[in-house]
Design a protein around this motif. Structure first.
Motif, PDB file in Angstrom:
ATOM      1  N   TRP A 125       0.830  -1.195   0.000  1.00 40.43           N
ATOM      2  CA  TRP A 125       0.000   0.000   0.000  1.00 40.43           C
ATOM      3  C   TRP A 125       0.875   1.259   0.000  1.00 40.43           C
ATOM      4  CZ3 TRP A 125      -5.220  -0.248  -0.579  1.00 40.43           C
ATOM      5  CH2 TRP A 125      -5.797  -1.520  -0.448  1.00 40.43           C
ATOM      6  N   PRO A 126       0.330   2.392  -0.446  1.00 40.11           N
ATOM      7  CA  PRO A 126       1.114   3.638  -0.454  1.00 40.11           C
ATOM      8  C   PRO A 126       1.653   3.965   0.931  1.00 40.11           C
ATOM      9  CG  PRO A 126      -0.959   3.929  -1.635  1.00 40.11           C
ATOM     10  CD  PRO A 126      -1.033   2.593  -0.970  1.00 40.11           C
ATOM     11  N   GLU A 127       2.883   4.433   0.958  1.00 36.86           N
ATOM     12  CA  GLU A 127       3.501   4.820   2.222  1.00 36.86           C
ATOM     13  C   GLU A 127       3.260   6.295   2.467  1.00 36.86           C
ATOM     14  OE1 GLU A 127       7.563   3.638   2.045  1.00 36.86           O
ATOM     15  OE2 GLU A 127       7.084   1.578   1.498  1.00 36.86           O
ATOM     16  N   GLY A 128       2.820   6.635   3.651  1.00 40.61           N
ATOM     17  CA  GLY A 128       2.490   8.019   3.954  1.00 40.61           C
ATOM     18  C   GLY A 128       1.112   8.371   3.430  1.00 40.61           C
ATOM     19  N   ASP A 129       0.795   9.659   3.481  1.00 40.04           N
ATOM     20  CA  ASP A 129      -0.504  10.127   3.012  1.00 40.04           C
ATOM     21  C   ASP A 129      -0.487  10.304   1.501  1.00 40.04           C
ATOM     22  OD1 ASP A 129      -1.516  10.212   5.591  1.00 40.04           O
ATOM     23  OD2 ASP A 129      -0.826  12.268   5.915  1.00 40.04           O
ATOM     24  N   SER A 130      -1.471   9.747   0.827  1.00 35.41           N
ATOM     25  CA  SER A 130      -1.569   9.885  -0.622  1.00 35.41           C
ATOM     26  C   SER A 130      -2.884  10.567  -0.967  1.00 35.41           C
ATOM     27  CB  SER A 130      -1.508   8.509  -1.295  1.00 35.41           C
ATOM     28  OG  SER A 130      -1.633   8.627  -2.682  1.00 35.41           O
ATOM     29  N   SER A 131      -2.797  11.649  -1.741  1.00 38.73           N
ATOM     30  CA  SER A 131      -4.003  12.412  -2.073  1.00 38.73           C
ATOM     31  C   SER A 131      -4.583  12.004  -3.418  1.00 38.73           C
ATOM     32  CB  SER A 131      -3.684  13.914  -2.093  1.00 38.73           C
ATOM     33  OG  SER A 131      -2.693  14.189  -3.066  1.00 38.73           O
ATOM     34  N   SER A 132      -4.022  10.966  -4.042  1.00 37.50           N
ATOM     35  CA  SER A 132      -4.506  10.547  -5.346  1.00 37.50           C
ATOM     36  C   SER A 132      -4.343   9.045  -5.502  1.00 37.50           C
ATOM     37  CB  SER A 132      -3.736  11.261  -6.463  1.00 37.50           C
ATOM     38  OG  SER A 132      -4.070  10.723  -7.729  1.00 37.50           O
ATOM     39  N   LEU A 133      -5.283   8.438  -6.191  1.00 40.91           N
ATOM     40  CA  LEU A 133      -5.178   7.015  -6.504  1.00 40.91           C
ATOM     41  C   LEU A 133      -4.160   6.759  -7.608  1.00 40.91           C
ATOM     42  CD1 LEU A 133      -8.918   5.857  -6.483  1.00 40.91           C
ATOM     43  CD2 LEU A 133      -7.244   5.702  -4.646  1.00 40.91           C
ATOM     44  N   LEU A 374      -7.764   5.206   1.918  1.00 37.87           N
ATOM     45  CA  LEU A 374      -7.847   4.119   0.953  1.00 37.87           C
ATOM     46  C   LEU A 374      -8.772   3.027   1.462  1.00 37.87           C
ATOM     47  CD1 LEU A 374      -4.121   3.870  -0.131  1.00 37.87           C
ATOM     48  CD2 LEU A 374      -6.010   4.898  -1.387  1.00 37.87           C
ATOM     49  N   ALA A 375      -9.376   2.344   0.517  1.00 41.29           N
ATOM     50  CA  ALA A 375     -10.322   1.282   0.856  1.00 41.29           C
ATOM     51  C   ALA A 375      -9.587  -0.051   0.868  1.00 41.29           C
ATOM     52  CB  ALA A 375     -11.460   1.254  -0.165  1.00 41.29           C
ATOM     53  N   LYS A 376      -9.284  -0.557   2.056  1.00 34.76           N
ATOM     54  CA  LYS A 376      -8.610  -1.844   2.176  1.00 34.76           C
ATOM     55  C   LYS A 376      -9.665  -2.908   2.448  1.00 34.76           C
ATOM     56  CE  LYS A 376      -4.222   0.141   3.712  1.00 34.76           C
ATOM     57  NZ  LYS A 376      -3.103   0.072   4.677  1.00 34.76           N
ATOM     58  N   VAL A 429     -16.993   3.134  -1.230  1.00 33.12           N
ATOM     59  CA  VAL A 429     -18.143   3.872  -1.755  1.00 33.12           C
ATOM     60  C   VAL A 429     -17.836   5.367  -1.796  1.00 33.12           C
ATOM     61  CG1 VAL A 429     -20.544   4.534  -1.306  1.00 33.12           C
ATOM     62  CG2 VAL A 429     -19.837   2.138  -1.038  1.00 33.12           C
ATOM     63  N   GLU A 430     -17.200   5.890  -0.748  1.00 34.18           N
ATOM     64  CA  GLU A 430     -16.852   7.309  -0.716  1.00 34.18           C
ATOM     65  C   GLU A 430     -15.857   7.654  -1.824  1.00 34.18           C
ATOM     66  OE1 GLU A 430     -15.464   8.037   3.213  1.00 34.18           O
ATOM     67  OE2 GLU A 430     -17.442   7.759   4.148  1.00 34.18           O
ATOM     68  N   LEU A 431     -14.902   6.754  -2.086  1.00 42.27           N
ATOM     69  CA  LEU A 431     -13.944   6.993  -3.155  1.00 42.27           C
ATOM     70  C   LEU A 431     -14.609   6.959  -4.526  1.00 42.27           C
ATOM     71  CD1 LEU A 431     -10.877   4.956  -1.863  1.00 42.27           C
ATOM     72  CD2 LEU A 431     -10.903   7.398  -2.339  1.00 42.27           C
ATOM     73  N   PHE A 432     -15.511   6.023  -4.724  1.00 43.68           N
ATOM     74  CA  PHE A 432     -16.259   5.971  -5.988  1.00 43.68           C
ATOM     75  C   PHE A 432     -16.937   7.323  -6.245  1.00 43.68           C
ATOM     76  CE2 PHE A 432     -16.879   1.180  -5.290  1.00 43.68           C
ATOM     77  CZ  PHE A 432     -15.854   0.859  -6.144  1.00 43.68           C
ATOM     78  N   MET A 433     -17.574   7.845  -5.228  1.00 45.53           N
ATOM     79  CA  MET A 433     -18.307   9.099  -5.372  1.00 45.53           C
ATOM     80  C   MET A 433     -17.347  10.264  -5.579  1.00 45.53           C
ATOM     81  SD  MET A 433     -21.221   8.356  -2.456  1.00 45.53           S
ATOM     82  CE  MET A 433     -22.052   9.907  -2.694  1.00 45.53           C
ATOM     83  N   HIS A 434     -16.197  10.244  -4.882  1.00 43.96           N
ATOM     84  CA  HIS A 434     -15.204  11.314  -5.023  1.00 43.96           C
ATOM     85  C   HIS A 434     -14.720  11.413  -6.466  1.00 43.96           C
ATOM     86  CE1 HIS A 434     -11.774  13.881  -3.835  1.00 43.96           C
ATOM     87  NE2 HIS A 434     -11.087  13.188  -4.722  1.00 43.96           N
ATOM     88  N   TYR A 435     -14.526  10.268  -7.101  1.00 41.50           N
ATOM     89  CA  TYR A 435     -14.010  10.256  -8.467  1.00 41.50           C
ATOM     90  C   TYR A 435     -15.124  10.230  -9.521  1.00 41.50           C
ATOM     91  CZ  TYR A 435      -9.216   9.844  -6.910  1.00 41.50           C
ATOM     92  OH  TYR A 435      -8.001  10.093  -6.343  1.00 41.50           O
TER      93      TYR A 435
END
Length: 445
Positions: A125-133, A374-376, A429-435
């Motif tokens: 998984w991404p290390e640290g905070d990631s603001s984009s997929l 992120l959705a794990k 679900v929140e990520l789907f809506m965000h994008y």
């Protein structure tokens, strides 16, 4: 450098031979390129049994890239990704589990290969905070920790570099960590075919990867679909020995000779003025980036032939792309948060100047993007079973608790919001809506 494929198709086109063979256009048609579009006739060689002009051209490419073996694909890096994974799994020791440790921002082709080859990815998984997929920053230390936590070394570690925003992983350090722990490093270098030809080479094959793919058509003067499978000189001998068979397993028996001829001609370009033209283009792009920063644009770190801009305050990347389109400029990618443009030496100085005028100054300061959770999702079904099960498409709001069918990703290669076989949770679900995704494929209940 000689160009045996291009020479052959041009000679055949000029010969006036009556074509009682495929393709059906017989060398004529409205596109104007039909005379060069042939099939496996006498002398033309065959991509998956190459021993003539195709083999000669691939050997030219191998020498240019300095690899142990290089093969052509006319079906993009997608074919090469599947072939890489087949070779990796085929090479694993008896009794070793079919596990591949992969950075989560994989191309859809990786997920499809997991279904076809029946392996289960173990995710980095991404290390640290990631603001984009679109990115999945990882480091050698993180890879080492993940490998040490496994009961045995994975069949391979798999990363995508550059990612879609242009971030380059520290492949040299990651390769060292992987090799010290008895595994192999595979790299999806689809966006970085040109990296070997920089003044200081940054290609995965130069930095210790065992196997990688390049989409030649993305950054080199090659027709769409032209790609390379590269195998390191230090990779297991079985990789080079079985590579042709692995490519044939996933490739069409009718590869495009137009695409192969463009790969062939690209060899002459790479052996000629490529490095000089590339250096000049990289310098112009760096100067452009510096001027844009002075005008309040947030320029993201990226590989040398890319410009990734954070969307300014009060404007999405998609809106920015629309404004550029009105001025006759088309970008590579735009989403809510970013605008991505890709360059090559084929872009003229006038085009770069037009882009700079169209962008002007950032309309407002760029607000810091909030990291997205992120959705794990819980893996409740294998990738293969989920992918091959009956599926249905449901609105995103009705997907909560359902099992993901086809991989749900905003833009490949990117971190999939949900992977086949994972249960879709609230974060997904929140990520789907965000994008702005309105529906998702789920396993039929």
């Amino acid at each position: 450098m000689d160009t045996p494929i291009a020479d052959f198709v041009r000679s055949y086109a000029a010969s006036g031979t009556a074509r009682f063979h495929m393709p059906g256009h017989k060398g004529t048609g409205p596109l104007g390129c039909e005379a060069l579009d042939i099939t496996e006739i006498a002398g033309a060689d065959s991509l998956y049994e190459a021993e003539g002009i195709i083999a000669q051209s691939e050997e030219n490419a191998r020498r240019l890239f300095g690899t142990g073996r290089t093969l052509y694909s006319t079906e993009g890096s997608s074919q090469c990704i599947r072939a890489m994974l087949q070779l990796i799994l085929q090479n694993r020791k008896p009794g070793m589990a079919p596990v591949i440790l992969a950075a989560r921002n994989v191309h859809k082709a990786f997920i499809y290969a997991a279904a076809l080859l029946d392996f289960q990815p173990d995710w980095l998984w991404p290390e640290g905070d990631s603001s984009s997929l679109l990115g999945c920053p990882i480091c050698a230390e993180g890879v080492a920790r993940a490998m040490d936590a496994l009961p045995e070394p994975p069949a391979a570690v798999y990363i995508t570099s550059p990612d879609y925003l242009g971030n380059l992983a520290d492949i040299e350090a990651i390769a060292q960590a992987v090799h010290e722990r008895g595994s192999l490093l595979a790299v999806d270098n689809a966006h970085g075919a040109y990296l070997h030809f920089l003044e200081s080479p940054l290609h995965p094959m130069d930095l210790g990867a065992d196997i990688c793919c390049d989409s030649a058509h993305k950054t080199l003067p090659v027709l769409t679909g032209g790609a390379y499978l590269h195998i390191s000189k230090k990779a297991p001998a079985a990789f080079a020995r079985n590579a042709r068979q692995a490519m044939a397993l996933f490739g069409s028996t009718s590869p495009s000779y137009l695409t192969m001829a463009s790969l062939d001609l690209c060899n002459a370009y790479l052996a000629g003025d490529c490095r000089k033209e590339l250096a000049g283009t990289v310098e112009k792009i760096e100067e452009l980036k510096a001027r844009l920063r002075s005008r309040s644009w947030k320029v993201e770190p990226s590989d040398p032939l890319r410009l990734s801009l954070r969307a300014p305050g009060g404007c999405t990347g998609r809106e920015l792309a629309g404004r550029l389109r009105e001025k006759g400029i088309e970008c590579e990618h735009a989403d809510r948060d970013y605008l991505v443009l890709m360059f090559t030496p084929a872009n003229s100085r006038e085009e770069l100047e037009r882009l700079e005028r169209a962008l002007g100054s950032a309309p407002a300061p760029c607000a810091a993007a909030e990291p997205l959770p992120l959705a794990k999702g819980e893996q409740v079904m294998s990738v293969r079973r989920a992918m091959l099960s009956p599926q249905e498409t449901v609105p995103v709001r009705e997907a909560l608790g359902r099992v993901c069918g086809a991989p749900a990703v905003a833009c490949p290669p990117a971190v999939p919001i949900a992977v086949s076989g994972e249960r879709i949770g609230r974060e997904a679900v929140e990520l789907f809506m965000h994008y702005g995704m309105e529906s998702v494929d789920v396993v039929k209940e």
